[in-house]
Write a protein that holds these residues in place. Sequence first.
Motif, PDB file in Angstrom:
ATOM      1  N   LYS A  42     123.965  25.784  43.333  1.00 37.59           N
ATOM      2  CA  LYS A  42     125.153  26.501  43.563  1.00 37.59           C
ATOM      3  C   LYS A  42     125.981  27.044  42.461  1.00 37.59           C
ATOM      4  N   GLU A  44     123.109  29.758  48.891  1.00 35.95           N
ATOM      5  CA  GLU A  44     123.738  29.053  50.258  1.00 35.95           C
ATOM      6  C   GLU A  44     122.991  27.701  50.410  1.00 35.95           C
ATOM      7  N   SER A  46     122.972  23.671  52.332  1.00 34.39           N
ATOM      8  CA  SER A  46     123.600  22.605  52.139  1.00 34.39           C
ATOM      9  C   SER A  46     122.226  21.354  53.266  1.00 34.39           C
ATOM     10  N   LYS A  87     119.334  28.189  52.781  1.00 37.11           N
ATOM     11  CA  LYS A  87     119.248  29.557  52.912  1.00 37.11           C
ATOM     12  C   LYS A  87     118.619  30.238  53.079  1.00 37.11           C
TER      13      LYS A  87
END
Length: 446
Positions: free
Chosen positions: A269, A274, A276, A281
């Motif tokens: 972060k 990116e 999740s 990604k």
Amino acid sequence: MKQYDAIFIGSGHAAWHGATILKQAGKSVLIIEKDLEGGTCTNYGCDAKILLDGPFEVLHKSNRYQGIGKEGDFTINWPQLMAYKDAVTNPFPQFLNGMFQRLVFDFIKGHSQLTGEHTVLVNGEEIYGENIIIGIGAREARLNIPGQEFLKDSRDFLSLHALPDRFVMIGAGIISLEFASMMALLGKEVHIIEFTSQALAAYHQDYVATVVADLEKQGVQFHFNQAVASVEEVAKGYLVKTQNGLALEVDYVLDATGRVANVENIGLKSLGIEASARGIKVDDHLRTKYPHIYVSGDVIDKTVPKLTPTAIFESKYIAGQILGNQEAISYPAIPNLVFTLPRIGQVGVTVKEAKANENLQIIPYKYGQASLFETKNEKDAEITFILDENKHLVGAELISDDAEAILNMMTLIINQKITGQDLGNMIFAFPGVTHAIISQLGAVMR
């Protein structure tokens, strides 16, 4: 500050294969691991599962001869089997550590955190890496429900030295059905609670239905369209309740509702990378927004199967990138095998995908019935070939105790674009199940 050509965060298959290539090319390499050397698959995943699966596979196959040659019982001693599994897997971390030393990798035990495009903080020390490769995998998901502290995961199950008698397995995916296949043969009470209306949704449902029906005959109870609401500790075990009012008292509750990528607390972060629960990604070179921070294995957000062989492929690919290869990653057909009894396998284009494409031909072949002498009385064995307009094999799905060998053969044929004429010009061992399948495939491809 220490400096390396490549820092690998994680020591599993997503890391050490590529690290080996780089070291052999003369690069300086550091591997950082906070858990056991070798990661999940090596220590408490694939390797442990297949070691425990062996006698169940033998028992399952032998049951096909009940009344036509088989007499008496085949007894599995679970404590002995678990001791055998431990004897094989427990030395793996020490073995890998020794291998790392022989390859002259630097190795650090500790938690890693990215502090910059080229820097990693571990055990209070900041280290520079010209390239950083994140290969820290995924972990079991855990339902956020009252009583979640009573839930167990696959790692717990694969370390059970004494088996309980009554199980609830939450989720009708790979883990639940593989473990249920073993427990059913031991006569255990098994309930599988699934939120949706089907098991193994990613696989050919005709074959899944065969496995489900076989498990039901052995006493496994499936509860579809049910969501677990809570787990309570009671006098004789645990009480599992669903939102629809189902209540089951059992001894062991396995949460097999999926896996989440290990993306927390590693500095993503702060660097604006990116990520999740699905993973990090990456671009088509497995890079993050920073060209020298790569990602490998199950921690990638990707659509291709998250499997050990895929992680190995990606690890080697990244090593090639660091050594000068500029090509975008191109995955070959990836075989995917579910170790139920019988096995379910898939490679390339699926039956579901083929049904949506009028240019593809779907050809089922019930080889278990057509070649009974070659399949050792496995009557339900079946394969579905998927051919393109040029009659090249582009996909296959199957159900069989021998699925592994057959699936690897299908993968070779797909990736090498072997034609029906090519197969006709080859000689294969006879009698045998692969001979029966290849003979049929060669005929339909002409």
